[in-house]
Motif scaffolding. Structure first.
Motif, mmCIF file in Angstrom:
data_model
loop_
_atom_site.group_PDB
_atom_site.id
_atom_site.type_symbol
_atom_site.label_atom_id
_atom_site.label_comp_id
_atom_site.label_asym_id
_atom_site.label_seq_id
_atom_site.Cartn_x
_atom_site.Cartn_y
_atom_site.Cartn_z
ATOM 1 N N VAL A 106 0.843 -1.206 0.000
ATOM 2 C CA VAL A 106 0.000 0.000 0.000
ATOM 3 C C VAL A 106 0.874 1.250 0.000
ATOM 4 O O VAL A 106 0.571 2.238 -0.686
ATOM 5 C CB VAL A 106 -0.937 -0.013 1.217
ATOM 6 C CG1 VAL A 106 -1.770 1.267 1.269
ATOM 7 C CG2 VAL A 106 -1.856 -1.228 1.181
ATOM 8 N N ALA A 107 1.976 1.223 0.748
ATOM 9 C CA ALA A 107 2.885 2.370 0.774
ATOM 10 C C ALA A 107 3.517 2.608 -0.593
ATOM 11 O O ALA A 107 3.726 3.762 -1.000
ATOM 12 C CB ALA A 107 3.973 2.142 1.819
ATOM 13 N N VAL A 108 3.823 1.538 -1.323
ATOM 14 C CA VAL A 108 4.370 1.682 -2.678
ATOM 15 C C VAL A 108 3.369 2.396 -3.577
ATOM 16 O O VAL A 108 3.734 3.266 -4.390
ATOM 17 C CB VAL A 108 4.741 0.303 -3.260
ATOM 18 C CG1 VAL A 108 5.077 0.413 -4.745
ATOM 19 C CG2 VAL A 108 5.935 -0.282 -2.511
ATOM 20 N N CYS A 398 -8.641 6.102 -1.016
ATOM 21 C CA CYS A 398 -9.744 5.273 -0.530
ATOM 22 C C CYS A 398 -9.225 3.938 0.003
ATOM 23 O O CYS A 398 -9.663 3.469 1.065
ATOM 24 C CB CYS A 398 -10.759 5.047 -1.644
ATOM 25 S SG CYS A 398 -11.646 6.546 -2.155
ATOM 26 N N HIS A 399 -8.309 3.314 -0.738
ATOM 27 C CA HIS A 399 -7.738 2.046 -0.282
ATOM 28 C C HIS A 399 -6.996 2.243 1.044
ATOM 29 O O HIS A 399 -7.094 1.409 1.954
ATOM 30 C CB HIS A 399 -6.777 1.489 -1.333
ATOM 31 C CG HIS A 399 -7.457 0.793 -2.474
ATOM 32 N ND1 HIS A 399 -8.064 1.467 -3.505
ATOM 33 C CD2 HIS A 399 -7.639 -0.529 -2.734
ATOM 34 C CE1 HIS A 399 -8.578 0.603 -4.363
ATOM 35 N NE2 HIS A 399 -8.337 -0.616 -3.918
ATOM 36 N N PHE A 400 -6.263 3.327 1.124
ATOM 37 C CA PHE A 400 -5.510 3.628 2.338
ATOM 38 C C PHE A 400 -6.450 3.807 3.526
ATOM 39 O O PHE A 400 -6.227 3.262 4.621
ATOM 40 C CB PHE A 400 -4.683 4.894 2.104
ATOM 41 C CG PHE A 400 -3.850 5.330 3.266
ATOM 42 C CD1 PHE A 400 -2.618 4.747 3.521
ATOM 43 C CD2 PHE A 400 -4.285 6.332 4.118
ATOM 44 C CE1 PHE A 400 -1.852 5.149 4.593
ATOM 45 C CE2 PHE A 400 -3.530 6.740 5.190
ATOM 46 C CZ PHE A 400 -2.300 6.143 5.429
ATOM 47 N N GLY A 401 -7.516 4.557 3.331
ATOM 48 C CA GLY A 401 -8.475 4.774 4.405
ATOM 49 C C GLY A 401 -9.183 3.496 4.821
ATOM 50 O O GLY A 401 -9.399 3.249 6.018
ATOM 51 N N ILE A 402 -9.541 2.669 3.836
ATOM 52 C CA ILE A 402 -10.212 1.396 4.152
ATOM 53 C C ILE A 402 -9.287 0.493 4.959
ATOM 54 O O ILE A 402 -9.709 -0.151 5.928
ATOM 55 C CB ILE A 402 -10.669 0.701 2.849
ATOM 56 C CG1 ILE A 402 -11.807 1.507 2.201
ATOM 57 C CG2 ILE A 402 -11.103 -0.725 3.123
ATOM 58 C CD1 ILE A 402 -12.182 1.024 0.812
ATOM 59 N N MET A 434 -3.522 -7.790 3.153
ATOM 60 C CA MET A 434 -3.433 -8.445 1.850
ATOM 61 C C MET A 434 -4.693 -8.240 1.019
ATOM 62 O O MET A 434 -4.638 -8.167 -0.209
ATOM 63 C CB MET A 434 -3.156 -9.933 2.039
ATOM 64 C CG MET A 434 -1.695 -10.229 2.306
ATOM 65 S SD MET A 434 -0.669 -9.639 0.918
ATOM 66 C CE MET A 434 0.946 -9.607 1.673
ATOM 67 N N MET A 435 -5.835 -8.134 1.673
ATOM 68 C CA MET A 435 -7.080 -7.887 0.956
ATOM 69 C C MET A 435 -7.003 -6.557 0.199
ATOM 70 O O MET A 435 -7.360 -6.472 -0.983
ATOM 71 C CB MET A 435 -8.247 -7.880 1.941
ATOM 72 C CG MET A 435 -9.617 -7.797 1.299
ATOM 73 S SD MET A 435 -10.937 -8.271 2.441
ATOM 74 C CE MET A 435 -10.535 -7.280 3.874
ATOM 75 N N VAL A 436 -6.518 -5.526 0.873
ATOM 76 C CA VAL A 436 -6.394 -4.212 0.230
ATOM 77 C C VAL A 436 -5.241 -4.219 -0.772
ATOM 78 O O VAL A 436 -5.348 -3.633 -1.859
ATOM 79 C CB VAL A 436 -6.181 -3.121 1.296
ATOM 80 C CG1 VAL A 436 -5.909 -1.776 0.648
ATOM 81 C CG2 VAL A 436 -7.405 -3.027 2.203
ATOM 82 N N ALA A 437 -4.134 -4.890 -0.441
ATOM 83 C CA ALA A 437 -2.978 -4.921 -1.342
ATOM 84 C C ALA A 437 -3.326 -5.592 -2.667
ATOM 85 O O ALA A 437 -2.958 -5.099 -3.745
ATOM 86 C CB ALA A 437 -1.814 -5.646 -0.663
ATOM 87 N N VAL A 438 -4.039 -6.702 -2.618
ATOM 88 C CA VAL A 438 -4.427 -7.396 -3.851
ATOM 89 C C VAL A 438 -5.363 -6.519 -4.681
ATOM 90 O O VAL A 438 -5.276 -6.486 -5.921
ATOM 91 C CB VAL A 438 -5.087 -8.747 -3.511
ATOM 92 C CG1 VAL A 438 -5.719 -9.371 -4.757
ATOM 93 C CG2 VAL A 438 -4.054 -9.693 -2.916
ATOM 94 N N SER A 439 -6.236 -5.795 -4.024
ATOM 95 C CA SER A 439 -7.160 -4.922 -4.745
ATOM 96 C C SER A 439 -6.422 -3.867 -5.566
ATOM 97 O O SER A 439 -6.887 -3.476 -6.643
ATOM 98 C CB SER A 439 -8.111 -4.246 -3.753
ATOM 99 O OG SER A 439 -8.942 -3.314 -4.402
ATOM 100 N N LEU A 440 -5.270 -3.421 -5.079
ATOM 101 C CA LEU A 440 -4.502 -2.401 -5.800
ATOM 102 C C LEU A 440 -3.967 -2.923 -7.131
ATOM 103 O O LEU A 440 -3.683 -2.132 -8.036
ATOM 104 C CB LEU A 440 -3.340 -1.912 -4.938
ATOM 105 C CG LEU A 440 -3.732 -1.086 -3.710
ATOM 106 C CD1 LEU A 440 -2.529 -0.874 -2.805
ATOM 107 C CD2 LEU A 440 -4.308 0.261 -4.132
ATOM 108 N N PHE A 441 -3.810 -4.230 -7.266
ATOM 109 C CA PHE A 441 -3.345 -4.808 -8.527
ATOM 110 C C PHE A 441 -4.483 -5.010 -9.523
ATOM 111 O O PHE A 441 -4.246 -5.402 -10.667
ATOM 112 C CB PHE A 441 -2.661 -6.159 -8.266
ATOM 113 C CG PHE A 441 -1.342 -6.045 -7.571
ATOM 114 C CD1 PHE A 441 -0.175 -5.833 -8.295
ATOM 115 C CD2 PHE A 441 -1.263 -6.140 -6.195
ATOM 116 C CE1 PHE A 441 1.043 -5.724 -7.649
ATOM 117 C CE2 PHE A 441 -0.051 -6.033 -5.540
ATOM 118 C CZ PHE A 441 1.117 -5.820 -6.269
#
Length: 658
Positions: A106-108, A398-402, A434-441
């Motif tokens: 997420v930081a990346v 939004c991903h960061f906040g979630i 990991m749920m949020v990280a995968v969503s970023l891809f």
């Protein structure tokens, strides 16, 4: 002389050649010097101590990269019969490591789309342009970003911005001084009362300088260095000596200008030092606010889970509730300290006692207004370069906040969280990460065109791609964390922690606060000369067992020590943020020692105070917990009487080694 130079230069080169093999020598000699320990005491505890000492020496002197040292347990534990290879390797990608990787992904995304820079510049635009508020803006922004992304990355981003700001402020001071002097000169030349002393002076000087004719001065006069209304001469018809009076006053004004330049230079140097230090210190302090903010926090979470299980209750939500208030107080204290040492707080206090605050405020009002426009222009230009807020930035926000919301509400401790709807122990903070990280891809980086049949429609790249993550993710830190968990597991399984606890039972008569204070002082000294991750890895298990030995909640000793691992303010080598700030050549080692020493003392005091307030509220650190007794019973049944044996709670491979 020419013949002697090569000989003189030869000795330093020989010394340099010898020192170049220092790390190799330490790498080879350390296991040999420590070899009598396992040979004379062929017990599991001695073997584990042998491995731990080797890793500690290698980490302190960095004879090989830290991550390479962290791989040694995979070799040494199976060879020495401490842990089998499968169990050792499983520590390198534990739940805590996955949590760390998910947070970094997420930081990346935040860094790739410059969201962190937009946040930083927006805050700096809001705080104003007075030096103390600029410092405040840098510290708040750096600390906030450091809570979520790497301390090193945060500092590397903020320091160039800080350098541009202080450069503009210092240059503006010079321009302001020159402009003020020129204005004074123009006013003086247009004022008849101011021209009159000049004519008198010229008349007195006419006989001494042939270039002066008929009262006209044709010599170069440095009016920009003299305030005309301060020149004092005798009126016409008075006693001679006007020249002496003018010369004397001119010399005094010249000295005053030199003094003013020195004061201005010192003020500019202090401003630069204060701003650079505030960025480095805020990065160190801000990382303590969240569980993923800095490596020692993750080491603590992993080792507490390894030693005591999840019953200890260290997760993202409880850590945030414990550490965030202390982080805010420490940050504001650091701001006041740096303001006092390098900016105007000391002068403001002195002025208040002298009753001249109002006059000083009026004198600086116009100058501050000019500086405000100059500094805001810098921030505005850099902010405008980012362009309008993009779809990708909104998506990352939004991903960061979630993610932050999921972490904070999974198991907050004081109210039921969403984790209770799943089987106990099945869902952790790593699951949310990991749920949020995968969503970023998967999530698109541009607003998708839902009318696919229109011209120009096509696939839209995702917010992240694996190449960007692979190139940016600090895999060495992941391995370093894994090595620390493997070392803690080996020390626990061998019984070394119990042996250490037995040796410390004599400290039971000492008040717990004194034991905690001694622990954080040792950690504070150690973390200045070695990696904070290595420091946490070495000391946290020892402090945990010390707590068991003296019948004090292990977290009462481990929590402030973990915070102290990040409070390395005194040396450039202590942390990467310190090194980055130091590399710009503004700071000296003594500057960091002078500011870092009081800051370290204050931070340690606040860590202990916070543990006695928030630690009591969230972890009940003043009560000796059942899970600590369970740990003792599981690893060393003979050490505690009257406690049921719970070895069946441990994996079979661990029980077989006890």
């Amino acid at each position: 002389m020419d013949g002697e130079n090569p000989e003189k230069q030869r000795h330093p080169s020989r010394l340099k050649a010898v020192l170049s093999f220092k790390k190799t020598a330490i790498f080879i000699i350390t296991p040999i010097l420590l070899a009598p320990l396992p040979f004379h005491i062929p017990e599991q505890e001695a073997l584990a101590a042998y491995v731990a000492l080797i890793l500690a020496v290698y980490w302190i002197f960095e004879v090989v990269p830290l991550a390479v040292t962290a791989l040694l347990p995979i070799i040494l534990f199976p060879l020495l019969g401490i842990l089998d290879s499968k169990t050792t390797c499983s520590n390198y990608f534990k739940d805590t490591n996955v949590l760390f990787v998910g947070g970094l992904i997420v930081a990346v995304a935040v860094e790739r789309w410059n969201l962190h820079k937009r946040i930083a510049l927006r805050v700096l635009l809001l705080v104003g342009s007075k030096p103390k508020w600029i410092m405040f803006g840098f510290m708040v922004t750096t600390a906030f970003l450091s809570m979520w992304i790497s301390n090193t990355a945060t500092t590397a981003m903020m320091v160039p911005v800080a350098k541009a700001v202080v450069t503009q402020l210092c240059d503006h001071d010079d321009k302001t001084n020159k402009s003020a002097k020129a204005t004074a000169t123009r006013k003086a030349s247009s004022d008849p009362k101011a021209r009159w002393p000049q004519e008198v002076s010229a008349g007195n000087m006419e006989e001494r300088n042939p270039m002066i004719q008929n009262g006209d001065v044709e010599m170069e006069t440095k009016f920009d260095e003299v305030e005309m209304n301060e020149i004092q001469v005798m009126p016409p018809g008075g006693e001679a000596g006007g020249l002496a009076e003018v010369t004397e006053n001119y010399t005094g004004e010249d000295d005053a200008n030199d003094l003013h330049k020195q004061e201005t230079k010192k003020r500019d140097e202090n401003l630069q030092k204060g701003i650079f230090l505030c960025v480095a210190y805020a990065a160190n302090i801000g990382g303590t606010g969240t569980l993923t903010g800095t490596n020692p926090n993750l080491v603590l979470a992993g080792q507490v889970e390894s030693l005591y299980g999840r019953e200890a209750g260290v997760n993202f939500g409880t850590w945030f509730g414990y550490a965030f208030p202390g982080m805010v107080i420490t940050l504001f204290t650091c701001w006041f300290l740096l303001d006092f040492m390098y900016l105007d707080l000391k002068n403001d206090i002195t002025s208040c006692f002298k009753g001249i605050c109002g006059s000083r405020e009026r004198l600086e009002k116009d100058d501050c207004k000019d500086k405000s426009e100059s500094v805001k222009r810098i921030f505005r230009e850099q902010y405008d370069e980012l362009g309008p807020t993009s779809w990708a930035e909104i998506a990352v926000s939004c991903h960061f906040g979630i993610l932050a919301l999921l972490w904070l509400t999974r198991d907050p401790g004081f109210v039921p969280g969403w984790g209770q709807y799943f089987e106990e122990g099945y869902v952790t903070d790593a699951t949310a990460a990991m749920m949020v990280a995968v969503s970023l891809f998967v999530f698109p980086s541009r607003k998708p065109n839902i009318f696919c049949c229109r011209d120009g429609a096509g696939s839209v790249p995702a917010i992240l791609d694996w190449k960007s993550v692979n190139d940016t993710l600090p895999w060495s830190v992941v391995i370093l964390l894994g090595g620390s968990f493997a070392l803690a597991d080996g020390i626990k399984t061998s019984g070394l922690t119990d042996w250490i606890g037995e040796q410390m039972t004599s400290l039971a008569s000492i008040p717990p606060i004194a034991v905690a204070m001694a622990g954080v002082l040792v950690v504070a000294i150690f973390t200045e000369i070695t990696s904070n991750t290595a420091t946490a890895t070495i000391f946290l298990p020892v402090l945990g067992k010390l707590g068991e030995a003296v019948r004090v909640n292990p977290l009462y000793l481990m929590l402030p020590a973990c915070l102290t691992c990040s409070f390395a303010f005194m040396l450039p080598i202590a942390t990467p943020p310190n090194a980055i700030a130091f590399s710009y050549g503004v700071l000296s080692v003594m500057d960091m020692v002078k500011a870092g020493t009081p800051m370290t003392i204050i931070a340690i005091f606040l860590a202990l105070l916070n543990t006695n307030i928030m630690g009591v509220a969230l972890f009940d650190v003043t009560t000796y917990p059942d899970w600590a007794d369970s740990s003792v019973a599981a690893t060393a049944p003979s050490n505690v009487t009257g406690v049921p044996c719970v070895t069946n709670m441990l994996p079979t491979v661990l029980v077989s080694n006890v």
